[in-house]
Design a protein around this motif. Structure first.
Motif, mmCIF file in Angstrom:
data_model
loop_
_atom_site.group_PDB
_atom_site.id
_atom_site.type_symbol
_atom_site.label_atom_id
_atom_site.label_comp_id
_atom_site.label_asym_id
_atom_site.label_seq_id
_atom_site.Cartn_x
_atom_site.Cartn_y
_atom_site.Cartn_z
ATOM 1 N N LEU A 1 47.973 -80.691 -50.153
ATOM 2 C CA LEU A 1 48.101 -81.121 -48.765
ATOM 3 C C LEU A 1 46.738 -81.329 -48.133
ATOM 4 O O LEU A 1 45.845 -80.505 -48.276
ATOM 5 C CB LEU A 1 48.888 -80.088 -47.954
ATOM 6 C CG LEU A 1 50.338 -79.865 -48.363
ATOM 7 C CD1 LEU A 1 50.950 -78.771 -47.515
ATOM 8 C CD2 LEU A 1 51.128 -81.139 -48.227
ATOM 9 N N THR A 2 46.597 -82.429 -47.425
ATOM 10 C CA THR A 2 45.352 -82.704 -46.720
ATOM 11 C C THR A 2 45.364 -81.975 -45.377
ATOM 12 O O THR A 2 46.435 -81.590 -44.882
ATOM 13 C CB THR A 2 45.197 -84.216 -46.469
ATOM 14 O OG1 THR A 2 46.256 -84.647 -45.616
ATOM 15 C CG2 THR A 2 45.213 -84.990 -47.780
ATOM 16 N N PRO A 3 44.211 -81.790 -44.770
ATOM 17 C CA PRO A 3 44.178 -81.153 -43.449
ATOM 18 C C PRO A 3 45.021 -81.902 -42.416
ATOM 19 O O PRO A 3 45.680 -81.283 -41.583
ATOM 20 C CB PRO A 3 42.697 -81.182 -43.077
ATOM 21 C CG PRO A 3 41.989 -81.155 -44.386
ATOM 22 C CD PRO A 3 42.867 -81.965 -45.314
ATOM 23 N N ALA A 4 45.042 -83.221 -42.486
ATOM 24 C CA ALA A 4 45.853 -84.000 -41.542
ATOM 25 C C ALA A 4 47.340 -83.705 -41.728
ATOM 26 O O ALA A 4 48.089 -83.594 -40.751
ATOM 27 C CB ALA A 4 45.586 -85.490 -41.730
ATOM 28 N N THR A 5 47.772 -83.554 -42.957
ATOM 29 C CA THR A 5 49.167 -83.235 -43.230
ATOM 30 C C THR A 5 49.513 -81.844 -42.721
ATOM 31 O O THR A 5 50.587 -81.631 -42.147
ATOM 32 C CB THR A 5 49.455 -83.321 -44.740
ATOM 33 O OG1 THR A 5 49.054 -84.604 -45.212
ATOM 34 C CG2 THR A 5 50.914 -83.104 -45.039
ATOM 35 N N LEU A 6 48.611 -80.898 -42.910
ATOM 36 C CA LEU A 6 48.847 -79.546 -42.412
ATOM 37 C C LEU A 6 48.951 -79.523 -40.889
ATOM 38 O O LEU A 6 49.806 -78.839 -40.327
ATOM 39 C CB LEU A 6 47.739 -78.608 -42.889
ATOM 40 C CG LEU A 6 47.729 -78.299 -44.380
ATOM 41 C CD1 LEU A 6 46.508 -77.478 -44.748
ATOM 42 C CD2 LEU A 6 48.995 -77.575 -44.778
ATOM 43 N N ILE A 7 48.102 -80.289 -40.216
ATOM 44 C CA ILE A 7 48.161 -80.364 -38.752
ATOM 45 C C ILE A 7 49.475 -81.003 -38.313
ATOM 46 O O ILE A 7 50.112 -80.538 -37.366
ATOM 47 C CB ILE A 7 46.946 -81.134 -38.207
ATOM 48 C CG1 ILE A 7 45.675 -80.296 -38.420
ATOM 49 C CG2 ILE A 7 47.115 -81.471 -36.731
ATOM 50 C CD1 ILE A 7 44.385 -81.015 -38.120
ATOM 51 N N ALA A 8 49.906 -82.050 -39.001
ATOM 52 C CA ALA A 8 51.173 -82.703 -38.661
ATOM 53 C C ALA A 8 52.344 -81.743 -38.845
ATOM 54 O O ALA A 8 53.267 -81.703 -38.020
ATOM 55 C CB ALA A 8 51.364 -83.950 -39.511
ATOM 56 N N LEU A 9 52.319 -80.957 -39.912
ATOM 57 C CA LEU A 9 53.380 -79.971 -40.127
ATOM 58 C C LEU A 9 53.373 -78.904 -39.043
ATOM 59 O O LEU A 9 54.434 -78.478 -38.578
ATOM 60 C CB LEU A 9 53.229 -79.322 -41.501
ATOM 61 C CG LEU A 9 53.577 -80.188 -42.701
ATOM 62 C CD1 LEU A 9 53.184 -79.477 -43.990
ATOM 63 C CD2 LEU A 9 55.054 -80.527 -42.708
ATOM 64 N N LEU A 10 52.199 -78.485 -38.618
ATOM 65 C CA LEU A 10 52.094 -77.493 -37.551
ATOM 66 C C LEU A 10 52.630 -78.047 -36.234
ATOM 67 O O LEU A 10 53.371 -77.363 -35.520
ATOM 68 C CB LEU A 10 50.637 -77.051 -37.388
ATOM 69 C CG LEU A 10 50.376 -75.997 -36.329
ATOM 70 C CD1 LEU A 10 51.104 -74.702 -36.665
ATOM 71 C CD2 LEU A 10 48.891 -75.742 -36.188
#
Length: 64
Positions: free
Chosen positions: A40-49
């Motif tokens: 997971l990229t940081p952008a994906t983690l932020i989107a999930l959050l």
């Protein structure tokens, strides 16, 4: 961490190419250390959050 940009100190080649035994061992060790969230990229983690917070807000609004 990925081995795409790592350079081997033994053969000066990319670790991802696996030119020497040191490269292959490092690549194998990195692959074993990768967990479920390693891809997971940081952008994906932020989107999930953000999605999790949105769901929590909607659930809180429905409960009230």
């Amino acid at each position: 961490m990925t081995c795409d940009r790592l350079v081997c100190a033994s053969c000066a080649g990319r670790v991802s190419e696996g030119r020497c035994p040191v490269c292959r061992a490092s690549r194998q060790r990195l692959e074993q250390q990768e967990g479920a969230f390693a891809a997971l990229t940081p952008a994906t983690l932020i989107a999930l959050l953000v999605a999790l917070v949105a769901v929590a807000l909607v659930a809180h609004g429905l409960a009230a």
